[in-house]
Design an enzyme around this catalytic site. Sequence first.
Site, mmCIF file in Angstrom:
data_model
loop_
_atom_site.group_PDB
_atom_site.id
_atom_site.type_symbol
_atom_site.label_atom_id
_atom_site.label_comp_id
_atom_site.label_asym_id
_atom_site.label_seq_id
_atom_site.Cartn_x
_atom_site.Cartn_y
_atom_site.Cartn_z
ATOM 1 N N GLN A 289 0.828 -1.197 0.000
ATOM 2 C CA GLN A 289 0.000 0.000 0.000
ATOM 3 C C GLN A 289 0.869 1.256 0.000
ATOM 4 O O GLN A 289 0.341 2.367 -0.092
ATOM 5 C CB GLN A 289 -0.897 0.002 1.244
ATOM 6 C CG GLN A 289 -1.889 -1.145 1.287
ATOM 7 C CD GLN A 289 -2.587 -1.239 2.634
ATOM 8 O OE1 GLN A 289 -2.135 -1.918 3.541
ATOM 9 N NE2 GLN A 289 -3.708 -0.556 2.770
ATOM 10 N N ASN A 290 2.177 1.064 0.089
ATOM 11 C CA ASN A 290 3.106 2.189 0.179
ATOM 12 C C ASN A 290 3.477 2.711 -1.196
ATOM 13 O O ASN A 290 3.566 1.959 -2.162
ATOM 14 C CB ASN A 290 4.360 1.770 0.944
ATOM 15 C CG ASN A 290 4.040 1.311 2.347
ATOM 16 O OD1 ASN A 290 3.065 1.742 2.937
ATOM 17 N ND2 ASN A 290 4.854 0.409 2.879
ATOM 18 N N HIS B 31 -1.416 1.538 -4.399
ATOM 19 C CA HIS B 31 -1.830 2.940 -4.307
ATOM 20 C C HIS B 31 -0.934 3.887 -5.100
ATOM 21 O O HIS B 31 -0.927 5.090 -4.842
ATOM 22 C CB HIS B 31 -1.903 3.358 -2.836
ATOM 23 C CG HIS B 31 -2.934 2.593 -2.076
ATOM 24 N ND1 HIS B 31 -2.881 2.388 -0.708
ATOM 25 C CD2 HIS B 31 -4.063 1.959 -2.499
ATOM 26 C CE1 HIS B 31 -3.927 1.660 -0.327
ATOM 27 N NE2 HIS B 31 -4.656 1.395 -1.401
ATOM 28 N N GLY C 220 2.455 -4.335 9.003
ATOM 29 C CA GLY C 220 2.403 -2.886 9.175
ATOM 30 C C GLY C 220 1.229 -2.187 8.545
ATOM 31 O O GLY C 220 1.364 -1.067 8.067
ATOM 32 N N THR C 221 0.065 -2.825 8.556
ATOM 33 C CA THR C 221 -1.118 -2.152 8.036
ATOM 34 C C THR C 221 -2.259 -2.281 9.025
ATOM 35 O O THR C 221 -2.427 -3.324 9.666
ATOM 36 C CB THR C 221 -1.552 -2.703 6.660
ATOM 37 O OG1 THR C 221 -2.828 -2.142 6.302
ATOM 38 C CG2 THR C 221 -1.644 -4.212 6.645
#
Length: 229
Positions: A87-88, A105, A170-171
């Site tokens: 997502q980074n 994204h 990490g989400t």
Amino acid sequence: MKPRLVVLSGAGISAESGLKTFRDSNGLWEEHDIYEVASPQGWQKNPGLVLEFYNMRRRDARTAQPNAAHIGLAKLQEHFDVRIITQNIDDLHERAGSEKVIHLHGEIFKMRSVLDEHLIYPADGDIKLGDLAADGGQLRPHIVWFGEAVPMIEVALAEVLEADIFVVIGTSLNVYPAAGLLNYVGETVPKYVIDKNIPLVGDIKGLHLIEKPATEGVAELIKLLVAGF
């Protein structure tokens, strides 16, 4: 044939490289509401502000370095067919050596025309008002804003459905459609969730929770996964 290890990574993995997250700043960034700088409405209202916001993010991403979590995932390619869905918008996975990375994204080091989402260019420096694509459209960051479609979600879903092992790192699992990918993992597939604050994951079978920051969690993951090799 190496087992397919599919990883969904979020802001928490980049945070340990010094990149800020919306989650840790209560949805504000430099006192700007997230929708002011990351939505089509924000762009229509003040494109100059949005461009400067992402110019700052680009500068930050350029100086950030991959951390032990990024590097550890890249090293797992020795034993697994690692597919990273992130997502980074930074390129830290690639710089750490990961070869198969899907950016859900968008990517901070790319820009595109406002008239044609397929007209994409590298973006190494700042983007300014008046910078135009070949079709005459203003150039904007190649980022998926809130309220926009996520073109790579189908590609990501295809990877998830083929996973032999699935890892979430990490989400907060709050941003959809990315957060929904976990629900498509095969019932018998081992699933690992790594986060310093484990998100709500519901009633999902075969789930292993590692409540640690990404760097420590990936180190533990490697020990667990590589023990069989």
